[in-house]
Write an enzyme that holds these catalytic residues in place. Structure first.
Site, PDB file in Angstrom:
ATOM      1  N   ASN A  99       0.586   8.436  -0.750  1.00  0.00           N
ATOM      2  CA  ASN A  99       0.520   6.635  -1.025  1.00  0.00           C
ATOM      3  C   ASN A  99       0.344   6.056  -0.023  1.00  0.00           C
ATOM      4  OD1 ASN A  99       0.755   6.492  -4.048  1.00  0.00           O
ATOM      5  ND2 ASN A  99       2.408   7.542  -3.752  1.00  0.00           N
ATOM      6  N   GLU A 100      -1.168   6.744   1.120  1.00  0.00           N
ATOM      7  CA  GLU A 100      -0.664   6.013   2.406  1.00  0.00           C
ATOM      8  C   GLU A 100      -0.771   4.564   2.703  1.00  0.00           C
ATOM      9  OE1 GLU A 100      -0.986   8.171   4.412  1.00  0.00           O
ATOM     10  OE2 GLU A 100      -1.995   9.655   4.682  1.00  0.00           O
ATOM     11  N   PRO A 101      -1.044   4.079   3.619  1.00  0.00           N
ATOM     12  CA  PRO A 101      -0.783   2.344   4.022  1.00  0.00           C
ATOM     13  C   PRO A 101      -1.759   1.863   3.274  1.00  0.00           C
ATOM     14  CG  PRO A 101      -0.150   3.739   5.935  1.00  0.00           C
ATOM     15  CD  PRO A 101      -0.454   4.651   5.231  1.00  0.00           C
ATOM     16  N   SER A 126      -1.898   1.423  -0.121  1.00  0.00           N
ATOM     17  CA  SER A 126      -1.463   1.617  -1.452  1.00  0.00           C
ATOM     18  C   SER A 126      -1.000   0.243  -2.583  1.00  0.00           C
ATOM     19  CB  SER A 126      -0.680   3.036  -1.400  1.00  0.00           C
ATOM     20  OG  SER A 126      -1.785   3.891  -1.062  1.00  0.00           O
TER      21      SER A 126
END
Ligand code: GLP
Length: 245
Positions: free
Chosen positions: A151-153, A155
Site C-alpha cells: 500500500n503505497e503513499p 492509499s
C-alpha cells in the site's frame, strides 16, 4: 491519545525471538480452544529472523502449524510462483517448507492471473479471510516510503485488496533483489488493502536498523494521513511496534 505500544530490543535477533514467541503462544492458545489461528504474514528481509525462530520452535519444541491459516500481504505482478523473486517462493523457503502447515492452508496473492480476473481474485481473497473470522495477527514490515504491504503513499485508510502501481522508490529499493536491474523490477503488485490490515485483531510492525528510523518516527509520531500509510496504524486498537535500539 494513541493506543499503540512500542517495544525496544537490544538487537533484531532478540526482538525476533520475542515476536516469534508471541505468535507461537497465540497458535497454542487458539488450538487449545479448538480454534484455528489465522495469521497475516509479510515478506522482505525484516521478518526472516522471525520465521527462523518459528521453524526452530516447530523442530525443537513441537509447535505445530497444522491448525494455522495464513494470508500473505502481497505479491509482485506479474510474477511466476517459482521465480527467484516470487513471494510464494520466499514463503516456502523461509517458512512453509520447514513446518507442518498443510499446503491448502496458506494463501499468497497470485501473480499469474490474467489482468481481467484480478478484481475478482482480490474480492475472493478478502472473502476467504472473512470466512475464517478475520486475521488474528498481522505481521508487518515498513517500506522506506512508509508503505505497508504494497500500500503505497496515496492509499486510503479504507482501501481494498487490489493491484497497485509501485512507487519509483519502492522499485529502486527492490532492485538489488533483481540483480541490481531496475528494469527487471515489476511495476505493479497485488496487495492486501489497508482496510483488511487494520481489521486484524492484533498487529505487530517490525523495523530494524537506522535506515528505518526516520520513516518509523514519522509513522508513529506524525500525522495520520495517506502520504504515509503506516501512520494508519495509530488508529488501530492493538498495534505493537517492535524496534531495535
Ligand atoms: C516490500 C514488502 C513489504 C516490506 C518492505 C520492506 O515492499 N512488500 O511488505 O515490509 O518490502 O522490506 P524490508 O523488510 O526488506 O526492508
Amino acid at each position: 491519545m494513541n493506543r499503540y505500544q512500542l517495544k525496544f530490543f537490544a538487537d533484531s535477533q532478540e526482538a525476533s525471538v520475542f515476536v516469534a514467541h508471541e505468535i507461537a503462544n497465540l497458535i497454542r492458545q487458539k488450538n487449545k480452544n479448538g480454534e484455528y489461528c489465522v495469521l497475516g504474514l509479510a515478506t522482505g528481509s525484516t521478518p526472516k529472523s522471525i520465521y527462523k525462530e518459528l521453524i526452530r520452535l516447530h523442530k525443537e519444541e513441537g509447535l505445530s502449524f497444522k491448525k494455522v491459516y495464513s494470508f500473505n500481504l502481497d505479491e509482485y505482478y506479474p510474477m511466476e510462483p517459482n521465480s527467484l523473486n516470487s513471494y510464494v517462493r520466499f514463503m516456502k523457503e523461509q517458512l512453509f517448507n520447514h513446518v507442518d502447515i498443510p499446503a491448502e492452508n496458506y494463501f499468497i496473492p497470485d501473480g499469474t492471473i490474467s489482468a481481467d480476473k484480478i478484481k475478482e481474485f482480490c474480492a475472493a481473497y478478502e472473502q476467504k479471510i472473512e470466512a475464517l473470522g478475520g486475521l488474528d495477527f498481522q505481521l508487518l514490515g515498513i517500506g522506506g516510503n512508509g508503505h505497508i504491504g504494497f500500500n503505497e503513499p496515496g492509499s486510503l485508510i479504507n482501501s481494498g485488496t487490489r493491484l497497485m502501481m509501485l512507487d519509483h522508490a519502492t522499485r529502486v529499493a527492490a532492485a538489488s533483489e533483481f540483480g541490481g536491474q531496475l528494469s527487471k523490477v515489476p511495476k505493479k503488485a497485488i496487495t492486501l488493502g489497508v482496510e483488511k490490515i487494520l481489521q486484524a485483531k492484533r498487529i505487530v510492525l517490525l523495523a530494524w536498523g537506522e535506515r528505518k528510523a526516520l520513516v518509523l518516527k514519522a509513522a508513529i509520531e506524525g500525522p495520520v494521513d495517506e502520504t504515509l500509510p503506516a501512520s494508519y496504524l495509530q488508529t488501530h486498537a492493538d498495534t505493537l511496534f517492535v524496534i531495535d535500539n
